[in-house]
Design a protein around this motif. Sequence first.
Motif, short mmCIF file in Angstrom:
data_model
loop_
_atom_site.label_atom_id
_atom_site.label_comp_id
_atom_site.label_asym_id
_atom_site.label_seq_id
_atom_site.Cartn_x
_atom_site.Cartn_y
_atom_site.Cartn_z
N LYS A 158 -11.64 -31.77 -59.40
CA LYS A 158 -10.45 -30.91 -59.50
C LYS A 158 -9.20 -31.68 -59.11
CE LYS A 158 -8.71 -26.30 -58.29
NZ LYS A 158 -9.05 -24.98 -57.74
N TYR A 161 -12.90 -26.41 -62.05
CA TYR A 161 -11.71 -25.84 -61.40
C TYR A 161 -12.02 -24.74 -60.38
CZ TYR A 161 -9.28 -28.26 -65.18
OH TYR A 161 -8.81 -29.22 -66.04
N SER A 162 -13.26 -24.25 -60.35
CA SER A 162 -13.53 -23.14 -59.43
C SER A 162 -14.68 -23.38 -58.46
CB SER A 162 -13.86 -21.86 -60.23
OG SER A 162 -12.77 -21.49 -61.04
N ASN A 191 -15.24 -25.29 -67.43
CA ASN A 191 -14.00 -25.06 -66.68
C ASN A 191 -14.28 -24.60 -65.26
OD1 ASN A 191 -13.71 -24.82 -69.53
ND2 ASN A 191 -11.61 -24.17 -69.23
N ASN A 192 -15.22 -23.67 -65.12
CA ASN A 192 -15.49 -23.14 -63.79
C ASN A 192 -16.14 -24.18 -62.88
OD1 ASN A 192 -14.30 -20.82 -64.61
ND2 ASN A 192 -16.15 -19.56 -64.63
N ASN A 212 -5.10 -21.55 -61.09
CA ASN A 212 -5.51 -22.35 -59.91
C ASN A 212 -6.82 -23.09 -60.10
OD1 ASN A 212 -7.00 -23.02 -57.47
ND2 ASN A 212 -5.37 -22.05 -56.33
N ASN A 213 -7.97 -22.63 -60.36
CA ASN A 213 -8.42 -21.31 -60.69
C ASN A 213 -9.24 -20.67 -59.59
OD1 ASN A 213 -7.56 -22.37 -63.17
ND2 ASN A 213 -9.55 -22.29 -64.06
N SER A 214 -9.22 -21.23 -58.39
CA SER A 214 -10.01 -20.64 -57.32
C SER A 214 -9.07 -20.16 -56.23
CB SER A 214 -11.00 -21.67 -56.76
OG SER A 214 -10.30 -22.78 -56.25
N ASP A 237 -7.18 -22.81 -69.38
CA ASP A 237 -7.06 -24.16 -68.81
C ASP A 237 -6.67 -25.21 -69.84
OD1 ASP A 237 -8.07 -22.95 -66.49
OD2 ASP A 237 -10.13 -23.37 -67.12
N LYS A 285 -10.10 -16.15 -65.03
CA LYS A 285 -10.59 -17.45 -64.54
C LYS A 285 -11.26 -18.27 -65.64
CE LYS A 285 -12.91 -17.34 -60.56
NZ LYS A 285 -12.50 -18.17 -59.43
N GLY A 286 -10.82 -19.48 -65.79
CA GLY A 286 -11.47 -20.38 -66.72
C GLY A 286 -11.15 -20.14 -68.18
#
Lengths: 431, 431
Positions: free
Chosen positions: A313, A386-387, A382-383, B303-305, B76, B72-73
Amino acid sequence: MSGKTLAVNNALILGVKGKNKLIEGSLLIKDEFIKKISDEPFDADKVIDANKNLLIPGFINTHSHVAMSRFKGLLDDIKLSEFLEKTFKLDSQRTDEDIYNSSIMGICEMIDSGITAFADLYYSEDIIARAVEDTGIRGFLSWNTLDKKFTTQTGEPIENAENFIRSFSKRSSLITPSIGVQGIYVASDDTYLKAYEISKKYGTIIHTHLAETREEINNCMKERGKRPVEQLDSIGFLNENLLAAHTVWLNLSEVRALSKKNVSISWNSVSNEKLGVGGIPPIPEMMAQGVNVSMGTDSCGSNNSLDMFCVMKNSALSLKNSRWDPSILNADELFQMATQNGSYAVHNNSIGSIGENMLADLVLIDLGASNMFPTSGNNAVNNIIYSANPGNTQTVIVNGNVLKENFRFSKNLEKLKRKAMRYLRENFNTI
Amino acid sequence: MSGKTLAVNNALILGVKGKNKLIEGSLLIKDEFIKKISDEPFDADKVIDANKNLLIPGFINTHSHVAMSRFKGLLDDIKLSEFLEKTFKLDSQRTDEDIYNSSIMGICEMIDSGITAFADLYYSEDIIARAVEDTGIRGFLSWNTLDKKFTTQTGEPIENAENFIRSFSKRSSLITPSIGVQGIYVASDDTYLKAYEISKKYGTIIHTHLAETREEINNCMKERGKRPVEQLDSIGFLNENLLAAHTVWLNLSEVRALSKKNVSISWNSVSNEKLGVGGIPPIPEMMAQGVNVSMGTDSCGSNNSLDMFCVMKNSALSLKNSRWDPSILNADELFQMATQNGSYAVHNNSIGSIGENMLADLVLIDLGASNMFPTSGNNAVNNIIYSANPGNTQTVIVNGNVLKENFRFSKNLEKLKRKAMRYLRENFNTI
């Protein structure tokens, strides 16, 4: 069918060789290899129900000094010169047991963050190899060399490295020994070329630090009249066995030189930025030239977490912001860097993706976690980038062995961790 | 002693009011307040044995749009203009139940990352207030206003905001209603000044986006002949109630204006960098001028968190690297930004640190985790900033209520989360 079998059933699988998309399926693992991938669940000696959670290839951390884990949180927010001085002092005072136990902690942290293989650069790699063997992670261990006058190693570093490679090349399928060179500030042309000879002789990678700080570039220019990459290119050292960590300060001609000689690089954004080296490696230019870009955490002294989620990230954020362009690097590319490109960097084409006859180095990510919702085929990668965080790694398998299951370390790993914590607490009153 | 009591015994406590160092101790909580801190453990209706784990004040997330968690996601790696277009489209199609359930997921994610209070900027804050009440987190909710011609809100945004404040100001101690202004690109001087009047009338904060992108600065210069902060200063809008998110693109005269008018800012490094806004806010200059710097996650869209550990670390890395100086900002300062400075930003001096008669908003961090070893008085703050992740938040208490204990959500919260996931899965086939 003989041998121990393990099934991972009902998973959403990302990173299947040759497939860009998430697939639903089950894996059959026999001994250390993935034997079959199917739509249908398998019977096996041990069955893990993935319950529609996300199965990915384990991350490959291509630059670390795992034995430095004990230094976590003790070297922060200080100037680079002070950091190096303190690190050197701490490093020079260590016993083999300090190194072993510190490595155990670092390996535990890596497993927790979904790293199933790591490339390490250090002296005393024989001790670290013991920690690799005991824990069951996969290690690409490079014995660090440098000019004799700069070292605290007993004996000749080059000879030590060769002895290490000889002793450990058949020891365990988890350990791949190789040679390293610390960096241009402590290694003469002669040391580099000797290390290259060893790597050719034994067919190993060479792991090195390269173009990390401005000081390194400036001093090299002053002393040798060339920039570090130019200098190494001029002596014929750049080669396809080379894994060069950092490569922050490169000009375009150096990028082309790395590309031409098939050098792999390890991008260590968190460490670089925490030390304030300034600049961001020219990743888009390297990618455009076909340089293999992998990712590393560096050590707990400068990162301070051995967390590939954080590295992926942060790398994305740095590059997007510095180029004023959110589209300059995408989640698929970042995922590839942390998995498949890592396998190219360590010269092992049986890891880094999921496929039949690939090694079973796998991580199951909990999609029930609040930070992973919603995850679907549209945003699974993506998750991850980024998450996700290390708290989401539910189950970790290396070489067909389950090292962590349902958020708990295996009995063996938990025991090693507790023993290491106890040893370090008892032996360092600063802890 | 009447009322419900809760004890947290045998903790290592960081962030005790007026103390810089880690202390060993126990807390007695009565109803929503910390009543006593002592060396000795307490008896109470409920006792949590902290077992020498690390107790810190909950993080205060000073900029979020929690209802956007469902996105979320999905937004991006695209250019900012495309991001805004897609976000606007997704946002305009939402029902109250979409907003409610998405907020539940965002709140769950915040609790998981140790956030016990958040400042939110959105329309439909009445729905978000319901999610705050149901979950038990602390919300500083600003109803967003903008010029009527730009809004999809029914009715007059300013009136909606005032109605929200009136209806919710006595509703629950967890909800503090206030007003917001979207930003200079959709709000006239008149809208800003009306919002200011409301904030003075009801004694609330005003939450706004400010100086986030280059486009915002350029358009403001073109249309009004001034930079955004200059423009707002010229109409008398800068004031001590103001919480300004982003403030990436400021010159020194604008930094001085924010300081002079006691404006608080929310630094959202992860969101800013993921969107590639370029630049880093002039944090050292703000700190030198005494501007109150707090921290925010922004939404799951960018952000994604909703992870304050990630925000704190990334903020440090960006600033250190961009200034070529690892010592420019230290772990203590970062911790203060995410806790105490947050309390100043939302004008609540009963949160943000641990002390007698402070609200019991607390997070217990697991020091048995591999990534938190070694932690001692020498490096506890450092490890929170540079090593911790949401997987380390063992127990979370808000307003004296235990929302997460020993890594599990309370029954109520777990039920809300499952219901929200089910609703969102059933209603959006992209999930």
